[in-house]
Write an enzyme that holds these catalytic residues in place. Structure first.
Site, short mmCIF file in Angstrom:
data_model
loop_
_atom_site.label_atom_id
_atom_site.label_comp_id
_atom_site.label_asym_id
_atom_site.label_seq_id
_atom_site.Cartn_x
_atom_site.Cartn_y
_atom_site.Cartn_z
N HIS A 89 0.82 -1.22 0.00
CA HIS A 89 0.00 0.00 0.00
C HIS A 89 0.85 1.26 0.00
O HIS A 89 0.32 2.37 -0.04
CB HIS A 89 -0.94 0.02 1.20
N GLY B 59 6.05 2.13 3.52
CA GLY B 59 6.20 1.47 4.81
C GLY B 59 7.26 2.14 5.67
O GLY B 59 8.40 2.30 5.25
#
Length: 483
Positions: free
Chosen positions: A402, A405
């Site tokens: 996504h 990180g």
């Protein structure tokens, strides 16, 4: 329990995938050797706790995985619908947090002048409140319509392309625009929650949320898909990252307190008291699922209204011919039902993005033949990516990363990263400076690129594992952050 591969499916390349056998079960990790070697040991401890939730069918980490509350960000976790569980910890506190990308009719050359980029950022600030306590500009929208109906609850005036239904990309090019729910559960939230959430509708929030002005660089391997999607080299795009704001926060807080009581009564739990879960068929589980869906409705509308505000700002700067069509909107903090083969499963994604390949039946009509865009933001000052799912993604239930990180906490970043390093990464003082709306960079240093993993390495792992491919890079020109 490890799931069975379908007949036509293969495991991804070993260099980017490994199965880690933990005391409580198997964890599937998608990451290059170097990223895997750099993982904090705590992520394995957290996985072992998560795998102790009864009936878990599958659990995996994407290469951007990092420690979260109860569950790591970068987790996909799956149960059968028949006797499964739901976990607020494996959804995350910002329910429905996700990405949205709009394509404009501007070219990078139109924004060469740094003074013009600053003018655009200031115009966006006038239309898009960035202060945490600021009121949004959408007080005429009924919040009860939004949490019940999602995008379908918007007044027509906030759907600028609605007058041409076939071209209304803002309503159709979304992962999901309306989540059905049992509305009786909404009565459990106090009136004060409605008031605060209404004020925040159409606002960014702080932390890693942003609206960014970018330009597109198409990847030659997927130029055909890029052109079908309406992308062109140098095209200016607007990327938005935000979630369900106060509404999602209130849902998480209220439901978590109720689930804690239920777990105590039933003697449920693991070594981590912050890992919360409930049987799907329990009253606590149904309460959470239905209120979570209301937060997903809020989140997709919130991103839509942020885009609406930016469009208004763009037309103020560039005139009425300025266009901003929707490429896609998707989530990366949620749980819902999915069909995989003949099984109906309950899939959690916390900091994980769904990336479907061409021909998958769950693709929106506009992307049925190509697969839908998967939007992966980089850290501030670095490239973001537009990806598309590959058939090999089936091995991970079509979950990919996504974002980049985090590798450092906010406090550690402030301690270890110098302002000179941050200024250099933002190219401050140069003609291609990445303009930001903050009065001082010091207030943003905890969001500097040095706080995150290298997004290029994350993307390399996703591509190497055969989960998705790169359609285009989006390089930053200006960023608007909440304060």
């Amino acid at each position: 329990m490890e799931r069975l591969l379908h007949d036509n499916e293969q495991r991804p390349q070993e260099a980017y995938y490994r199965k880690v056998q933990l005391p409580a079960g198997d964890l599937h990790v998608y990451a290059s050797d170097s990223l895997f070697a750099g993982l904090d040991y705590k992520v394995l401890d957290m996985a072992n706790n998560n795998l102790q939730i009864p009936g878990n069918r599958y659990m995996s980490y994407t290469p951007d995985v990092h420690v979260g509350v109860g569950t790591c960000i970068g987790t996909t976790a799956i149960w059968d619908m028949a006797d499964g569980y739901v976990s607020p910890s494996i959804v995350g506190s910002d329910i429905g947090c996700g990405m949205r990308l709009h394509l404009t009719n501007l070219h990078r050359d139109d924004l060469r002048d740094v003074k013009l980029r600053r003018k655009l950022v200031k115009a966006i600030e006038r239309h898009l409140p960035v202060e945490e306590q600021a009121r949004g500009h959408f007080s005429d929208i009924r919040l009860d319509h939004i949490v019940r109906k999602g995008l379908s609850g918007l007044p027509k005036k906030y759907v600028p392309d609605g007058y041409t239904p076939r071209k209304a990309t803002s309503l159709t090019r979304v992962e999901c625009g309306k989540f059905g729910l049992d509305e009786s559960y909404l009565e459990r939230l106090p009136e004060t929650v409605y008031h605060r959430a209404h004020r925040q509708l159409g606002t960014l929030g702080n932390g890693n949320h942003f609206a960014e002005i970018q330009y597109v660089e198409i990847d030659e391997d997927h130029r055909d898909i890029a052109e079908q999607w309406g992308l062109s080299d140098g095209q200016v795009a607007v990327m938005i990252h935000s979630g369900s704001r106060a509404w999602g926060g209130a849902v998480n807080q209220y439901c978590s307190s109720e689930i804690v009581k239920m777990m105590s009564r039933r003697g449920l739990g693991t070594a981590d008291p912050k890992l919360l879960f409930a049987p799907l068929d329990s009253e606590s589980g149904q309460m959470y699922v239905n209120l979570m869906y209301s937060a997903l409705n809020y989140a997709v509308v919130n991103r839509h209204l942020i885009a609406y505000a930016i469009r208004e700002a763009g037309q103020q700067v560039f005139g009425s011919k300025f266009e901003m069509s929707t490429l896609y909107d998707l989530m990366h903090n949620y749980a819902w039902e999915e069909k995989h083969g003949k099984k109906t499963l309950f899939v959690h994604r916390k900091g994980a993005t769904r990336a479907l390949p061409p021909g998958h039946p769950d693709n929106p009509d506009a992307y049925a033949e190509t697969g839908h865009p998967a939007l992966i933001p980089g850290s501030m000052g670095t490239s973001s990516y537009i990806m598309v799912g590959k058939p090999g993604g089936q091995s991970n239930y079509y979950s990919i990363c996504h974002g980049a990180g985090r590798i450092r906490s906010r406090s550690a970043t402030k301690r270890l990263v110098t302002m000179d390093q941050f200024r250099s990464s933002m190219r401050i003082g140069s003609d291609d400076e990445i303009v930001v709306n903050q009065r001082t960079l010091e207030s943003l240093i905890d969001e500097s690129p040095q706080a995150y993993k290298d997004v290029d390495q994350i993307i390399d792992s996703v591509v190497g594992a055969g989960l998705a491919g790169v359609v285009a890079k989006c390089k930053p020109l200006a960023a608007v952050k909440g304060v």
